[in-house]
Design an enzyme around this catalytic site. Structure first.
Site, PDB file in Angstrom:
ATOM      1  N   LYS A  64       0.456  -1.136  -0.183  1.00 20.36           N
ATOM      2  CA  LYS A  64       0.064  -0.528  -0.162  1.00 20.36           C
ATOM      3  C   LYS A  64       1.143   0.698  -0.608  1.00 20.36           C
ATOM      4  O   LYS A  64       0.441   2.160  -0.538  1.00 20.36           O
ATOM      5  CB  LYS A  64      -0.380  -0.103   1.387  1.00 20.36           C
ATOM      6  CG  LYS A  64      -1.861  -1.195   1.486  1.00 20.36           C
ATOM      7  CD  LYS A  64      -2.688  -0.949   2.469  1.00 20.36           C
ATOM      8  CE  LYS A  64      -2.343  -1.112   3.550  1.00 20.36           C
ATOM      9  NZ  LYS A  64      -1.674  -2.319   3.919  1.00 20.36           N
ATOM     10  N   THR A  65       2.350   1.535   1.128  1.00 14.58           N
ATOM     11  CA  THR A  65       2.740   2.675   0.971  1.00 14.58           C
ATOM     12  C   THR A  65       3.406   2.723  -0.550  1.00 14.58           C
ATOM     13  O   THR A  65       3.965   3.653  -1.012  1.00 14.58           O
ATOM     14  CB  THR A  65       3.628   2.409   1.705  1.00 14.58           C
ATOM     15  OG1 THR A  65       2.288   2.275   3.342  1.00 14.58           O
ATOM     16  CG2 THR A  65       4.745   3.671   2.660  1.00 14.58           C
ATOM     17  N   ASP A 104      -2.337   8.029   3.832  1.00 16.80           N
ATOM     18  CA  ASP A 104      -1.375   6.527   3.877  1.00 16.80           C
ATOM     19  C   ASP A 104      -1.871   6.362   5.474  1.00 16.80           C
ATOM     20  O   ASP A 104      -2.413   7.076   6.377  1.00 16.80           O
ATOM     21  CB  ASP A 104      -0.235   6.392   4.167  1.00 16.80           C
ATOM     22  CG  ASP A 104       0.241   4.870   4.280  1.00 16.80           C
ATOM     23  OD1 ASP A 104      -0.043   4.487   4.023  1.00 16.80           O
ATOM     24  OD2 ASP A 104       2.058   4.829   4.039  1.00 16.80           O
ATOM     25  N   GLU A 105      -2.504   5.056   5.611  1.00 21.73           N
ATOM     26  CA  GLU A 105      -3.072   4.438   6.944  1.00 21.73           C
ATOM     27  C   GLU A 105      -3.877   5.190   7.775  1.00 21.73           C
ATOM     28  O   GLU A 105      -4.693   5.247   8.424  1.00 21.73           O
ATOM     29  CB  GLU A 105      -2.077   4.957   8.060  1.00 21.73           C
ATOM     30  CG  GLU A 105      -0.539   4.281   8.117  1.00 21.73           C
ATOM     31  CD  GLU A 105      -0.676   2.794   8.544  1.00 21.73           C
ATOM     32  OE1 GLU A 105      -1.424   2.313   9.010  1.00 21.73           O
ATOM     33  OE2 GLU A 105       0.324   2.343   8.470  1.00 21.73           O
ATOM     34  N   GLN A 138      -5.649  -3.165  10.685  1.00 21.90           N
ATOM     35  CA  GLN A 138      -4.897  -2.541  11.476  1.00 21.90           C
ATOM     36  C   GLN A 138      -5.161  -1.513  12.361  1.00 21.90           C
ATOM     37  O   GLN A 138      -4.813  -0.192  12.686  1.00 21.90           O
ATOM     38  CB  GLN A 138      -3.929  -2.800  10.507  1.00 21.90           C
ATOM     39  CG  GLN A 138      -2.351  -3.704   9.946  1.00 21.90           C
ATOM     40  CD  GLN A 138      -1.934  -3.414   9.584  1.00 21.90           C
ATOM     41  OE1 GLN A 138      -0.797  -2.720   9.730  1.00 21.90           O
ATOM     42  NE2 GLN A 138      -1.616  -3.132   7.488  1.00 21.90           N
ATOM     43  N   ARG A 176       5.068  -7.482  11.042  1.00 22.52           N
ATOM     44  CA  ARG A 176       5.919  -6.518  10.822  1.00 22.52           C
ATOM     45  C   ARG A 176       7.247  -7.087  10.652  1.00 22.52           C
ATOM     46  O   ARG A 176       8.175  -6.608  10.060  1.00 22.52           O
ATOM     47  CB  ARG A 176       6.910  -5.580  11.892  1.00 22.52           C
ATOM     48  CG  ARG A 176       5.717  -4.660  12.682  1.00 22.52           C
ATOM     49  CD  ARG A 176       4.832  -3.031  11.703  1.00 22.52           C
ATOM     50  NE  ARG A 176       3.824  -3.994  11.561  1.00 22.52           N
ATOM     51  CZ  ARG A 176       3.240  -3.677  10.374  1.00 22.52           C
ATOM     52  NH1 ARG A 176       3.941  -2.890   9.356  1.00 22.52           N
ATOM     53  NH2 ARG A 176       2.024  -3.696   9.777  1.00 22.52           N
TER      54      ARG A 176
HETATM   55  P1  ATP Z   1       1.505  -1.892   5.833  1.00 21.71           P
HETATM   56  O1  ATP Z   1      -0.034  -2.312   5.779  1.00 21.71           O
HETATM   57  O2  ATP Z   1       1.934  -2.926   7.298  1.00 21.71           O
HETATM   58  O3  ATP Z   1       1.602  -0.446   6.288  1.00 21.71           O
HETATM   59  P2  ATP Z   1       1.917  -1.972   3.050  1.00 21.71           P
HETATM   60  O4  ATP Z   1       0.733  -2.722   2.910  1.00 21.71           O
HETATM   61  O5  ATP Z   1       1.953  -0.066   2.823  1.00 21.71           O
HETATM   62  O6  ATP Z   1       2.305  -2.778   4.595  1.00 21.71           O
HETATM   63  P3  ATP Z   1       4.690  -1.948   1.767  1.00 21.71           P
HETATM   64  O7  ATP Z   1       5.171  -1.200   3.154  1.00 21.71           O
HETATM   65  O8  ATP Z   1       4.954  -1.266   0.987  1.00 21.71           O
HETATM   66  O9  ATP Z   1       3.390  -2.748   2.254  1.00 21.71           O
HETATM   67  O10 ATP Z   1       5.815  -3.231   1.379  1.00 21.71           O
HETATM   68  C1  ATP Z   1       5.840  -4.096   2.407  1.00 21.71           C
HETATM   69  C2  ATP Z   1       6.768  -4.583   1.620  1.00 21.71           C
HETATM   70  O11 ATP Z   1       7.381  -5.174  -0.092  1.00 21.71           O
HETATM   71  C3  ATP Z   1       8.429  -3.659   1.111  1.00 21.71           C
HETATM   72  O12 ATP Z   1       9.283  -4.106   1.762  1.00 21.71           O
HETATM   73  C4  ATP Z   1       8.051  -3.033   0.262  1.00 21.71           C
HETATM   74  O13 ATP Z   1       9.107  -2.855  -0.897  1.00 21.71           O
HETATM   75  C5  ATP Z   1       7.970  -4.369  -0.682  1.00 21.71           C
HETATM   76  N1  ATP Z   1       7.087  -4.941  -1.684  1.00 21.71           N
HETATM   77  C6  ATP Z   1       5.853  -4.229  -2.445  1.00 21.71           C
HETATM   78  N2  ATP Z   1       5.421  -4.250  -3.095  1.00 21.71           N
HETATM   79  C7  ATP Z   1       6.358  -4.599  -3.549  1.00 21.71           C
HETATM   80  C8  ATP Z   1       6.136  -5.167  -5.288  1.00 21.71           C
HETATM   81  N3  ATP Z   1       5.041  -5.459  -5.928  1.00 21.71           N
HETATM   82  N4  ATP Z   1       7.524  -6.025  -5.741  1.00 21.71           N
HETATM   83  C9  ATP Z   1       8.254  -6.335  -4.540  1.00 21.71           C
HETATM   84  N5  ATP Z   1       8.511  -6.183  -3.135  1.00 21.71           N
HETATM   85  C10 ATP Z   1       7.484  -5.574  -3.084  1.00 21.71           C
HETATM   86 MG    MG Z   2       2.564   0.706   4.894  1.00 20.20          MG
END
Ligand code: ATP
Ligand code: MG
Length: 730
Positions: A36-37, A221-222, A252, A605
């Site tokens: 997402k981020t 975000d969040e 979350q 995490r």
């Molecule tokens: P949270 O819910 O904990 O905030 P999130 O959904 O925001 O998590 P991110 O932090 O954006 O998730 O991504 C999680 C990890 O996966 C990061 O290390 C990111 O770089 C990696 N990642 C995300 N998408 C890809 C992708 N398409 N290919 C490879 N790595 C990825």
């Molecule tokens: Mg995130």
């Protein structure tokens, strides 16, 4: 323009989200670690590179300053220096920036001061005294959370009709007095930042129109943790033209206790027309085992929006669960895990230790110090919240603003200069009677009204502050701090005391001076004195200050502070009933689900390895407890978990599902008939069969001998033997 660098590192669903048309609203709803981020950051890049949107037309909101910093770095890596023109920050940071620029329209004084939670508590505590309200009956915490709760719902004291509810009437009296006090001192608390910023929209259409014109794209975000006021602020700012792009995960949502409303996710699609919803299902962060554990745990919650999360990664190692003898041994275990990780070639900054309650950090810190493992604490005993730091800041605040009563009160007799409680009370009374600030009252009383001895001491203090201001006027910021630390007597006081604690306080003060040396004001702070800008940043960034950004450190933080972050090795300590979930959540299904979401946040995490621990015996808030292992441990799939137990120095591992293990088979986990020792904590509400309801105000002894002092609502307080008295926790 080739934008493949923006789109290649994404999967199909992520790419779909990033490249949605410019003129739609979007909701990306997805589980932890699904990118997402990453999507939000790439969306910023896409808008600029792919759609020709100007960077200053973009506003992005993150949850912490740390997250904002990381996003800025990621965006800069993607699109270079233009990322700097994107407005990026937390809700509070952005509101602060706005108020700085529009202080007049917002009805503030130019040098308004941001106060943090601790200052706020002090202020309310003092008001209670002035209003002659008994603190046992009207706890400070309750009043503070009333005030913040009202502000978070957008209500000022004038908006609330107490009807004939005596409770509400009193709360309103406090709220009103608090508002007056803040207005007089030019003080702005965290909730106030947002409320003012929102009122700025409502009361100043020209200002609003300007920002609506400017911010065409609002990214959040969040999103699951926005509160009512933040959501309203966004809605008004978006108006008919701004486009929202929000990402979040209902599983979350962990700030319900602070007014966050997960329902905003559902409402969003109704409140805005033409919302595109994108779901992401592939997790890139964690091993299969960790992800399975997280999915299984969160399935115990009801009313979820529901998500499928899967990973293409390997299963990885089982989750290790460690049963410690007590909290000291647990902290030691954590250190040995760190050492083991380092021996295997890992580095310290890959490790996070997460705990439910701030107070747990102290022992961990001690153990890490003993093992000479560099660490950093995020949140909790934050650098800027440490007493010695706050003392210096209070002196500085007084230099800027003599009417800052909270600061006045903090340093008047600190270090001790012979101004006794009676004199202080006299100053307070005089201020109250004549509607003056404490400073003004002290001034008048020095002229007439104090005893000769008190007069000498108080006028000495007033002269010291005036003198400091003169001395500092032409000095660079860091030099001002040195001056204040020395002349206030704080330094001498600590130097006299040769304890280790005093030593570390002195180190903290030195660190504060370095912070001042390195301080560069943000553009919006250009027009205010450097010192004011520094003080406001200190309040805003409390807890996110880094002692030395270059040493790799083990990171200690609360589960709440860990949101959005990721670490190869995560250790979750204190997995015990009563601690996590907290005692108050155990009987409250709504709170319990929030605790479970917090556990979900913690587990997700971890990238490679997850370790959890609990203690058979724990000294907690002055009492000896024999807690049960957290229910969250038994909610993990057994095949994902391995119990480890260290006998002496060597690790003797046992199969978790073995006869003596297993968190559901209680036999082995019930050493001292835990259920019969009632869990009382100071501040807790209880009911006595004969005396009715009351609140625990003191505890002493341990185990069977525990005695509790209860202040009963009908008046009077009593000492009772916890094990014998017909007393139940509420
Ligand atoms: P949270 O819910 O904990 O905030 P999130 O959904 O925001 O998590 P991110 O932090 O954006 O998730 O991504 C999680 C990890 O996966 C990061 O290390 C990111 O770089 C990696 N990642 C995300 N998408 C890809 C992708 N398409 N290919 C490879 N790595 C990825
Ligand atoms: Mg995130």
């Amino acid at each position: 323009m080739d934008v493949s660098f923006l789109l290649n590192p994404l999967n199909d669903a992520q790419r779909e989200a990033v490249t949605l048309p410019e003129d739609v609203h979007a909701l990306v709803l997805a589980g932890a670690g699904s990118g997402k981020t990453r999507v939000l950051t790439h969306r910023i890049g896409w808008l600029i590179e792919g759609c020709g949107v100007q960077p200053w037309n973009i506003l992005a909101v993150t949850f912490t300053n740390k997250a904002a910093g990381e996003m800025r770095a990621r965006a800069a890596a993607l699109i270079g220096p233009r990322a700097q023109s994107v407005t990026l920050g937390t809700f509070h940071g952005i509101a602060y920036q706005l108020l700085r620029q529009h202080w007049r329209e917002a009805g503030l004084i130019e040098n308004f001061q941001v106060i943090d939670a601790d200052d706020q508590k002090r202020l309310v505590k003092r008001l209670l005294r002035e209003l002659e309200l008994d603190e046992a009956q009207w706890p400070v915490r309750q009043a503070v959370s009333f005030i913040n709760g009202q502000k978070e719902e957008g209500r000022r004291a004038a908006h609330i009709d107490p009807g004939h509810d005596p409770y509400l009437e009193t709360m309103l009296r406090i709220y009103r007095a608090y508002e007056e006090q803040c207005a007089r001192g030019g003080l702005v608390d965290f909730a106030e930042l947002l409320l003012r910023a929102h009122e700025l929209w409502l009361k100043q259409p020209a200002v609003l129109a300007h920002y609506q014109q400017r911010f065409r794209h609002l990214l959040v975000d969040e999103f699951q943790d926005t509160n009512t006021l933040q959501y309203a602020w966004l809605r008004v700012l978006a108006g008919g033209t701004g486009r929202l792009f929000v990402v979040g995960d209902d599983d979350q949502s962990i700030y319900g206790w602070r007014g966050a409303r997960v329902e905003h996710i559902q409402r969003f699609t109704e409140d805005f027309a033409d919302v595109r919803v994108v779901r992401l299902e592939q997790n890139y962060r964690s091993t299969g085992t960790i992800l399975k554990a997280a999915n299984t745990l969160i399935a115990h919650n009801s009313g979820r929006l529901g998500k499928n999360l899967w990973t293409a990664g390997e299963a990885g190692e089982p989750i290790e669960v460690y049963r410690a003898f007590n909290e000291l041994e647990e902290a030691d275990f954590v250190c040995r895990q760190v050492e083991h990780w380092l021996e295997e070639g890992g580095s310290r900054d890959e490790i996070a230790v997460l705990y439910r309650s701030n107070a747990q950090s102290r022992l961990l810190e001690q153990a890490l110090l003993r093992h000479r493992i560099p660490y950093r604490v995020y949140g909790g005993l934050r650098f800027y919240e440490r007493a010695e730091i706050k003392d210096v800041l209070a002196y500085l605040r007084l230099l800027v603003n003599r009417n800052d009563d909270a600061s006045f009160e903090r340093v008047l007799n600190n270090p001790p200069r012979g101004i006794g409680a009676r004199t202080q009370e006299q100053i307070r009374r005089h201020a109250r009677q004549h509607g003056l600030s404490l400073w003004q009252a002290a001034r008048q009383l020095v002229e007439n009204g104090l005893s000769a001895r008190a007069r000498g001491a108080v006028s000495g203090f007033l002269a010291l502050i005036d003198e400091l201001e003169r001395a500092c006027a032409e000095l660079p910021l860091a030099q001002q701090l040195i001056e204040v630390i020395a002349r206030s007597g704080l330094q001498a006081q600590l130097e006299k005391d040769r304890s280790e604690q005093a030593q570390s306080k002195l180190e903290n003060l030195n660190e504060l001076i370095s912070a001042a040396e390195q301080f560069r004001p943000e553009p919006e702070d250009e027009d205010v004195p450097l010192l004011t800008a520094f003080l406001n940043r200190a309040a805003l960034e409390a807890g996110e200050h880094q002692a030395d950004a270059h040493t790799p450190c083990v990171q200690l933080m609360t589960l709440h502070a860990a949101k959005g972050l990721e670490f190869p090795l995560v250790m979750m300590v204190g997995m015990e009933e009563g601690l996590f979930p907290t005692q108050s959540a155990i009987d409250d299904p709504v709170k319990l689900e929030e605790e479970r979401r917090l556990a979900y946040v913690g587990i997700t995490r971890a990238q490679k390895k997850l370790v959890m621990s609990w203690c058979e015996k724990r000294r907690w808030q002055g009492r000896e407890l024999y807690p049960m292992p957290s229910r969250f441990l038994s909610e993990l799939p057994p095949e994902c978990v391995k119990e480890v137990r260290l006998g002496g120095r060597t690790a003797a591992e046992r199969d978790f599902s073995g006869v003596s293990g297993g968190f559901s088979g209680r036999s082995d986990f019930d050493p001292v008939k835990m259920g019969e020792t009632p869990l009382f904590a100071i501040g807790q509400r209880v009911r006595h069969a004969k005396f009715g309801e009351g609140i625990v105000i003191a505890l002493e002894g341990s185990g069977e001998q525990t005695r509790v002092q209860v202040h009963f609502d009908q008046g009077g307080s009593k000492w009772l033997l916890a094990a014998m008295a017909p007393l139940e926790a509420l």
